[in-house]
Design a protein around this motif. Structure first.
Motif, PDB file in Angstrom:
ATOM      1  N   ASP A  16      12.372  13.484  15.993  1.00 30.91           N
ATOM      2  CA  ASP A  16      11.263  12.845  15.283  1.00 30.91           C
ATOM      3  C   ASP A  16      11.574  11.360  15.116  1.00 30.91           C
ATOM      4  OD1 ASP A  16       9.371  11.972  13.413  1.00 30.91           O
ATOM      5  OD2 ASP A  16       9.301  13.950  12.472  1.00 30.91           O
ATOM      6  N   ASN A  27       6.295   1.753  17.210  1.00 28.50           N
ATOM      7  CA  ASN A  27       5.089   2.534  16.960  1.00 28.50           C
ATOM      8  C   ASN A  27       4.156   2.441  18.164  1.00 28.50           C
ATOM      9  OD1 ASN A  27       2.935   3.875  15.833  1.00 28.50           O
ATOM     10  ND2 ASN A  27       2.344   2.208  14.439  1.00 28.50           N
ATOM     11  N   GLY A  35      -3.468   1.992  11.684  1.00 30.81           N
ATOM     12  CA  GLY A  35      -2.993   3.371  11.651  1.00 30.81           C
ATOM     13  C   GLY A  35      -3.882   4.258  12.505  1.00 30.81           C
ATOM     14  N   ASP A  40       1.772   7.164  15.189  1.00 32.66           N
ATOM     15  CA  ASP A  40       1.266   6.094  14.319  1.00 32.66           C
ATOM     16  C   ASP A  40       1.040   6.626  12.893  1.00 32.66           C
ATOM     17  OD1 ASP A  40       0.198   3.678  13.540  1.00 32.66           O
ATOM     18  OD2 ASP A  40      -1.580   3.773  14.825  1.00 32.66           O
ATOM     19  N   GLY A  41       0.333   7.752  12.809  1.00 33.26           N
ATOM     20  CA  GLY A  41       0.074   8.366  11.506  1.00 33.26           C
ATOM     21  C   GLY A  41       1.375   8.751  10.818  1.00 33.26           C
ATOM     22  N   ALA A  42       2.302   9.311  11.593  1.00 23.67           N
ATOM     23  CA  ALA A  42       3.588   9.750  11.020  1.00 23.67           C
ATOM     24  C   ALA A  42       4.366   8.560  10.450  1.00 23.67           C
ATOM     25  CB  ALA A  42       4.413  10.468  12.083  1.00 23.67           C
ATOM     26  N   HIS A  44       3.161   5.616   9.336  1.00 21.66           N
ATOM     27  CA  HIS A  44       2.532   5.092   8.114  1.00 21.66           C
ATOM     28  C   HIS A  44       2.695   6.067   6.938  1.00 21.66           C
ATOM     29  CE1 HIS A  44       0.807   1.295   9.426  1.00 21.66           C
ATOM     30  NE2 HIS A  44       0.515   1.863  10.583  1.00 21.66           N
ATOM     31  N   ARG A  45       2.634   7.364   7.212  1.00 20.50           N
ATOM     32  CA  ARG A  45       2.827   8.346   6.117  1.00 20.50           C
ATOM     33  C   ARG A  45       4.235   8.241   5.558  1.00 20.50           C
ATOM     34  NH1 ARG A  45      -0.268  11.685   9.202  1.00 20.50           N
ATOM     35  NH2 ARG A  45       1.541  12.600  10.228  1.00 20.50           N
ATOM     36  N   ALA A  46       5.213   8.196   6.442  1.00 19.51           N
ATOM     37  CA  ALA A  46       6.605   8.195   5.979  1.00 19.51           C
ATOM     38  C   ALA A  46       7.036   6.808   5.495  1.00 19.51           C
ATOM     39  CB  ALA A  46       7.528   8.655   7.110  1.00 19.51           C
ATOM     40  N   GLY A  48       5.141   4.419   4.080  1.00 23.20           N
ATOM     41  CA  GLY A  48       4.455   3.947   2.870  1.00 23.20           C
ATOM     42  C   GLY A  48       3.538   2.753   3.131  1.00 23.20           C
ATOM     43  N   PRO A  49       2.864   2.297   2.065  1.00 25.97           N
ATOM     44  CA  PRO A  49       1.779   1.317   2.194  1.00 25.97           C
ATOM     45  C   PRO A  49       2.206  -0.096   2.626  1.00 25.97           C
ATOM     46  CG  PRO A  49       2.197   1.809  -0.124  1.00 25.97           C
ATOM     47  CD  PRO A  49       3.024   2.762   0.676  1.00 25.97           C
TER      48      PRO A  49
END
Ligand code: ADP
Length: 181
Positions: A16, A27, A35, A40-42, A44-46, A48-49
């Protein structure tokens, strides 16, 4: 699997991307930089903002990231200090310059790493998810590009983090095929 080119380790592993503790992770972003799905989603989720805030600043300055180019942000909450966001081509059957654009995505990511004095970097398999680039062909371009960069530049490790067994096997056979050169 691992090979050494000059002083650079080129590593293939199944795993991962967001778990990697290299200085940078790359990315597989889209031009909007806001995003998306997949890796890409993974990220930004991990991460943070903070990563998205920095992407928005880049958008405000330069209006997104064209295909084949790359931009850099911090890594937010990831183990990696930086995220290099690059945009691979959407596969249209190899009639829209996809191979050059894919090569550029890898090469420009590595150049940006060099400019920021980054010595260890992890890549996902750019363009082979939602963008449908055939993974065997993408693997050969990715590996050729990083090997030629490693021959000319001082970077310690370039890691490919493959998400499935099939992707790992495709990258492994591409690398075995390229080794004699
Ligand atoms: P693209 O839009 O460039 O095709 P995707 O994110 O859809 O990008 O897919 C690129 C590759 O990344 C695919 O092989 C997908 O399986 C893989 N991938 C998705 N999530 C992860 C992750 N967390 N770590 C590594 N690879 C991932």
């Amino acid at each position: 699997m691992e090979i050494t080119v000059n002083n650079t380790r080129i590593v293939l592993l199944k795993g991962d991307l967001i778990e990697q503790a290299t200085e940078a992770v790359v990315n597989a972003a889209n031009s909007g930089l806001l995003g998306g799905g997949g890796v890409d989603g993974a990220i930004h989720r991990a991460g943070g903002p903070k990563i998205l805030e920095e992407c928005k600043l880049i958008r405000a300055k330069q209006g997104g990231c064209p295909t084949g180019k790359a931009v850099i942000t911090s890594g937010g909450n990831l183990k990696a200090k930086y995220v290099i966001h690059t945009v691979g081509p959407v596969w249209h059957g190899d009639n829209a310059n996809e191979s050059t654009l894919l090569r550029n995505a890898y090469y420009n990511s590595l150049l940006l790493a060099k400019e920021n004095n980054i010595k260890t970097i992890s890549f996902p398999s750019i363009s082979t998810g939602a963008y449908r680039y055939p993974v065997g062909q993408a693997a050969e371009i990715a590996l050729r590009t990083v090997i030629s960069f490693a021959k000319e530049n001082d970077i310690d490790e370039i890691r490919f983090v493959l998400f499935s067994d099939n992707d790992y096997q495709k990258y492994k056979s591409a690398l075995l095929h390229l080794i004699p050169s």
